[in-house]
Write an enzyme that holds these catalytic residues in place. Structure first.
Site, PDB file in Angstrom:
ATOM      1  N   HIS A   1       0.828  -1.201   0.000  1.00  0.00           N
ATOM      2  CA  HIS A   1       0.000   0.000   0.000  1.00  0.00           C
ATOM      3  C   HIS A   1       0.866   1.256   0.000  1.00  0.00           C
ATOM      4  O   HIS A   1       0.605   2.220  -0.714  1.00  0.00           O
ATOM      5  CB  HIS A   1      -0.924  -0.012   1.225  1.00  0.00           C
TER       6      HIS A   1
ATOM      7  N   HIS B   1     -11.818  11.470   0.122  1.00  0.00           N
ATOM      8  CA  HIS B   1     -11.038  10.337   0.639  1.00  0.00           C
ATOM      9  C   HIS B   1      -9.897  10.797   1.543  1.00  0.00           C
ATOM     10  O   HIS B   1      -9.742  10.309   2.659  1.00  0.00           O
ATOM     11  CB  HIS B   1     -10.495   9.518  -0.540  1.00  0.00           C
TER      12      HIS B   1
ATOM     13  N   HIS C   1      -8.189  -0.250  -4.514  1.00  0.00           N
ATOM     14  CA  HIS C   1      -8.835  -0.215  -3.200  1.00  0.00           C
ATOM     15  C   HIS C   1     -10.089  -1.084  -3.163  1.00  0.00           C
ATOM     16  O   HIS C   1     -10.419  -1.664  -2.127  1.00  0.00           O
ATOM     17  CB  HIS C   1      -9.127   1.237  -2.800  1.00  0.00           C
TER      18      HIS C   1
ATOM     19  N   GLU D   1     -10.495  10.976  -4.575  1.00  0.00           N
ATOM     20  CA  GLU D   1      -9.288  10.765  -3.753  1.00  0.00           C
ATOM     21  C   GLU D   1      -8.937  11.987  -2.916  1.00  0.00           C
ATOM     22  O   GLU D   1      -8.732  11.825  -1.705  1.00  0.00           O
ATOM     23  CB  GLU D   1      -8.098  10.372  -4.638  1.00  0.00           C
TER      24      GLU D   1
ATOM     25  N   HIS E   1     -12.954   2.894   3.435  1.00  0.00           N
ATOM     26  CA  HIS E   1     -12.851   2.517   2.026  1.00  0.00           C
ATOM     27  C   HIS E   1     -14.082   1.740   1.551  1.00  0.00           C
ATOM     28  O   HIS E   1     -14.349   1.704   0.353  1.00  0.00           O
ATOM     29  CB  HIS E   1     -11.530   1.800   1.751  1.00  0.00           C
TER      30      HIS E   1
ATOM     31  N   HIS F   1      -9.365  10.231   5.863  1.00  0.00           N
ATOM     32  CA  HIS F   1      -8.213   9.747   6.631  1.00  0.00           C
ATOM     33  C   HIS F   1      -7.852  10.748   7.725  1.00  0.00           C
ATOM     34  O   HIS F   1      -7.611  10.369   8.868  1.00  0.00           O
ATOM     35  CB  HIS F   1      -7.009   9.529   5.697  1.00  0.00           C
TER      36      HIS F   1
ATOM     37  N   HIS G   1       1.220   4.061  -3.264  1.00  0.00           N
ATOM     38  CA  HIS G   1       1.045   5.512  -3.183  1.00  0.00           C
ATOM     39  C   HIS G   1       2.336   6.266  -3.516  1.00  0.00           C
ATOM     40  O   HIS G   1       2.295   7.433  -3.849  1.00  0.00           O
ATOM     41  CB  HIS G   1       0.498   5.907  -1.803  1.00  0.00           C
TER      42      HIS G   1
END
Lengths: 699, 699
Positions: free
Chosen positions: A215, A370, A247, A355, A410, A374, A219
């Site tokens: 992961h 998104h 995802h 995102e 997610h 987080h 990114h």
């Protein structure tokens, strides 16, 4: 004795919290600093100290070219050395932009200038910020393909391994000198919670080193922003769609694991005002900040964020507004652009919107759903910086998948994408797009490579593997210190597919998926649900002869995974010669689902699964690649990671044929055309622990 | 070259997380281990490693006598090396009992046997458990008075200093070799919260190193349990009453500080079901467990504790039952004994009941209210060990005073004691007990020792002091590493008391207290409230001549405090010769309120206070000490700590004359007899920071 520049660039990643004044690497390489390259705080004594270390026996040196115009790092130098870095913070992103720009701006093949620039940057910047920027820049420069960025879990062990390990490692290196046999430090399998916590049953998945490394690496390859001049590092082929698909597959895989552990599919977090019952105590310590990662206690709620120190000021109502705007785009099938004109919504655009990346068509309207999700959870314990607390694991790509909340968030993000796929604005597949006339799959089986095993039974078990901690054990004596962790693994197997081709020779794409046979209630799935549970196992191109063909494909060849040694990239076992062609594109190769997690765990009694195989018409799949003469230097995991400098190698929508609902089939059996096949298989888990044969010492 | 046994005993405390296989102390002393003394895990290579370190240049050795019968530590060895130790856990207490018994059982003056026993214990036991037990045993043995237990903040810095300091110290020792000038590491003044958090205004008090060292030391001298054979280490003169009084004074001092910071007096935590709004993020890391101390988020509630791993199984309803039983004893003035007979309740008994210590008259009925209150809050984040979390700072005597909740809990505990003092079963003072016929205090003033300062004005300011971290910096290179912290301090001053004695020469006890002049509403106090705000400043015996007497007493002579150097016991500045009489009873001397915190902070505008002076009749105060010929070897702080091996040196109730309400006076002025005096004084705070002249390097 001098060392090559490439090796110098690699050693910038060694012991990231130590200044370059001391030697780096097992071979003890000292960067010969000149006054201008000294880190702040060492102006007075830095040269003396650096020289002292250079006089120690066995130390090699790297000479450094003076820098004509040292960069200023006006923004980036403001991040204190002992703070944790988060890509989700706009302020940290701006800092990263600045540093990446500087490293990318060094002219191609000016390697000595590149090295001095990086030495200068490393001395002045927060170690996590520097590491991220150097890794992204080296991944995207053309002259640094041979620079091996060490496994992130080895340089920043505190992001991957429970903090007690670091304490034990310090004991070991201090008491047992380099060269003597140091004991291997064992990480207990269950350290973040007990079985009183239902969610803990999934810890082996969430806290898997390989999954978190994947992961983080994904990114790194797909940054969501860059300055205008370096927009290409973001604007990769089908980037937004891949954000969705990679995802989506994580959620599908997680839900597969949940069912195997008698848990229902993960509940999406869609009401932003509700309590989060899932607590998480990561038991990690940051070696950068010398602080434990903050835990989240049960039943906390999002609160408006206002943390001037991080440049974050977002309200929960902003999130609700952005969500509504995204939902409106999905419902209408239209994106509203900044000039109020509209454009048809595509999955790729939706990925960039949600995102969000800098490719978002209208960041003002669609916000950054998104990323801020987080942040809201990462700061749930200190939304106003009242307690001077840093973010939780949710705000770091290398740690976020450890937290049960990641999957709840997610699941919500994925649900938005699925709503789009289900909307009338997305055309559903015609039978003619699914079928491949003249191709009939007559049988499919999976066969274990272990002699005596049963057909169509897949076998999982625990394995212990060792990783060397010494590169990340700042301020300790040298020499390997191995940490032993336990992870899921499976017996390797092969797919055996018998196909009849009633036409002439032709090419096909073989698509293999796996899903549980029954839902959490033990009922047969509706295809509209099961399609979201199908996990991609492999996808490859195959040339069919006329008549009967037997296709045999090894599980290790999967387009989803990379082998264990590629995930962990143990440098001690490969050459370090930059001229070695095996080292080209080394870093891109770190992206990919870890092979050891290819299969869901199954159950001891044997979990019932269906294996789905489809042979699709290559004419509809083919992508015209510009860059055809490219040497493959490692096993690629193109399904999740794409291909470096090339187009995504499958023209179909990602997840095809399950990416959207069927208009005709209620159940998988109704869905099948003759070029498809489903085979019942069983995944059986054995509660035994085997040692990885690659471990340096067998105990 | 060998080193003395006493030095060997001292070095057992050095770098507590490192095994004894490596050299200890700045002078690099190696314990020569034989096979039987090796710590577990080093059976194979321990002797080889130990010998290797012995061959290094400059290393001295201590030979060890073989142990005839090594102790078994059946319980104590079950505590893993990397767990945090808490006295509030019955299971940990049982372990400590076992170890203390073993160390106390070594015959007097068998020093070599004592050393070998301790070396053996240190190798087998959790470092915090060993440290506590060795410290308690050395405090109570008669042959170890000269063993200097190092300052706890130096050996366990992670309990006192924010975790970032440890990271910085590692950088420093690794980059800058011993002998070169290492930079001083500065601890920021506000690291646990910001001013958005009102409670943070008190951080300078709660997180003061000296205050926390005092509290830890007090509990070292006053353990609340021991095995039957060593009951005397608990059963000290007026132990239960001192538990009340020392903590009462802490709450009084805290409330004084609160008023100076525009906060109301602390609210007692008496409804065990209510939310705790005060959050606390300690930002400490345990070097033993390599884990951050768990924070407490806002608005958490007590939950039933059931942690089999700690042997804790207590319900909130148990606490309520014990509280009710204690309240009943207070209301009736009678304690119910196990055989159902009753006995009049005394303050000493109440202290032992509430804490509770093994002196409690009926533990079944009265439970363990105070200790379990610490545990309930310490485990509030993980009451069932669901998340495998350890206790918070609330369960450690060295850290608990950092947490705002400590004061809410002790306000409740204190309120129970005050209810007893207010009950009709406690006789109120007659005027004849308060008065001292023939003695008239004619004036009182405080005079600063700083030239030019105003009479009756006290001055506070910030000071920075340095503490050496190297003794606790396990697994790092040697050499001093100084950490600089900021604490409150004040200009030293003297009390000038003019007294007329109309009778013949006689002896008096001078009692000095201080309290705010106004309550939080700016109103004059009711004495029933103000009496609880009076903080004891000093108490001393004085011989009065007939006629006028001027008594001059320095603030540094206070019976409440010990000087800075005694709190921090910097070993590098005193001799280490065990024969030095200055070293006798060294350890007992570490108990005492830190001199630098003698005065409340006051305010920049000048806080109005009243200074109360009383000359009481020594005939009512005198205690007949058995052990009169005792050399005083350090400044004692008898008011809070008592005297080693002697009776508490004041026969009156602790806190006299304010320990109980007055039946006649509503305000302090009504309370005064001629042997008393109140003087208005001002405490003025200057927001300047000065360096401690004792700092090894002035910067």
């Amino acid at each position: 004795m001098t060392t090559s520049v490439v090796r110098g660039l690699e050693l910038l990643f060694d012991r990231p919290n130590e200044p370059l004044i001391t030697p780096k690497g097992e071979e003890q390489v000292l960067f010969k600093l000149n006054k201008e390259l000294l880190p702040p705080g060492y102006e007075d004594n830095g040269i003396v100290l650096n020289n002292r270390f250079g006089e120690e026996p066995g130390v090699q040196t790297i000479e450094l070219k003076p820098l004509a115009n040292p960069p200023r790092f006006r923004r980036a130098s403001q991040l204190p050395r002992d703070e944790d870095f988060s890509l989700f913070l706009p302020r940290h992103q701006e800092m990263a932009d600045e540093v990446i720009d500087v490293i990318l701006a060094v002219p191609r093949n000016h390697m000595e200038e590149l090295l001095s620039t990086c030495v200068y940057a490393r001395g002045r910047l927060n170690p996590q910020l520097f590491h991220y920027c150097a890794a992204v820049a080296f991944l995207h420069r053309h002259d640094t393909k041979a620079v091996k960025i060490p496994n992130f879990a080895e340089t920043f062990p505190s992001k991957f391994l429970t903090s007690t390990v670091v304490g034990e490692a310090r004991t070991t290196t201090s008491v047992i000198p380099k060269g003597l046999n140091r004991p291997i430090i064992t990480i207990p399998r269950d350290f973040t919670a007990s079985n009183l916590e239902d969610e803990h049953r999934l810890a082996y998945f969430r806290e898997d080193l390989g999954i978190n490394l994947h992961h983080w690496h994904w990114h790194l390859i797909y940054p969501f922003r860059a300055t205008h001049g370096n927009r290409t590092i973001v604007d990769k082929d089908r980037r937004g769609e891949l954000f969705f698909y990679m995802h989506q597959q994580i959620i599908a895989r997680y839900n597969n694991e949940r069912l195997n552990n008698s848990l229902k599919r993960v509940k999406k977090f869609s009401d932003f005002r509700e309590e989060i019952p899932e607590a998480y105590y990561p038991k990690l310590d940051s070696l950068t900040s010398s602080r434990g990662w903050p835990p989240r206690q049960a039943n906390m709620k999002w609160q408006d964020l206002n943390r001037p120190v991080n440049g974050v000021n977002v309200r929960v109502s902003d999130m609700e507004r952005w969500r509504n705007n995204v939902q409106e785009a999905i419902a209408t099938g239209l994106v509203v652009l900044p000039d109020n004109s509209t454009q048809p919504l595509t999955i790729d655009m939706l990925g960039n919107m949600i995102e969000s990346s800098i490719l978002s068509p209208n960041p003002e309207r669609y916000g950054s759903l998104h990323n801020n999700g987080h942040s809201f959870t990462a700061y749930i314990h200190d939304p106003t910086h009242r307690y001077l607390e840093s973010h939780s694991v949710m705000a770091d790509e290398a740690t976020t998948m450890r937290d049960p909340y990641f999957y709840r968030w997610h699941a919500f993000i994925d649900d938005l994408f699925q709503k789009h796929k289900e909307s009338p604005h997305v055309r559903k597949y015609q039978r003619s797009e699914l079928d491949y006339p003249g191709i009939e799959v007559r049988s499919v089986s999976v066969e274990s490579n272990t002699p005596g095993a049963r057909s169509n039974e897949l076998n999982t078990f625990w394995m212990t593997s060792d990783v060397d901690l010494s590169r990340g054990l700042d301020f300790s004596d040298r020499g390997n210190v191995y940490v032993r962790f336990t992870h899921l693994n499976h017996r390797s197997f092969r797919y055996v597919i018998n196909v009849n081709n009633s036409g002439r020779a032709r090419r096909t794409t073989v698509r293999i998926f796996l899903a549980p046979k029954f839902d959490e209630g033990g009922r047969a799935w509706l295809l509209s649900d099961q399609r979201k549970m199908f996990i991609e196992m492999d996808k490859f191109v195959h040339d069919l002869r006329p008549g009967n063909n037997q296709i045999i494909r090894q599980s290790t060849e999967s387009s989803v995974t990379i082998p264990f040694e590629q995930t962990f990239r143990d440098l001690s076992r490969t050459g370090t010669d930059p001229g070695d062609p095996n080292n080209l594109e080394f870093n891109y190769c770190g992206c990919g689902w870890p092979q050891h997690m290819l299969l869901p765990k199954g159950t001891a009694a044997g979990a019932k699964y269906v294996l789905f195989v489809m042979l699709s018409n290559y004419e509809g799949d083919r992508v015209a690649q510009a860059n055809v003469h490219r040497e493959l230097t490692c096993k690629e995991a193109s399904s999740f990671c794409g291909l470096r400098d090339r187009l995504y190698p499958d023209k179909r929508a990602m997840g095809f044929p399950f990416d959207r609902p069927s208009t005709t089939a209620d159940h998988i059996d109704d869905f099948l055309t003759r070029n498809m096949f489903v085979q019942d298989v069983t995944i059986r888990f054995s509660d035994v622990t085997e040692q990885n044969p690659r471990n340096p010492r067998q105990q």
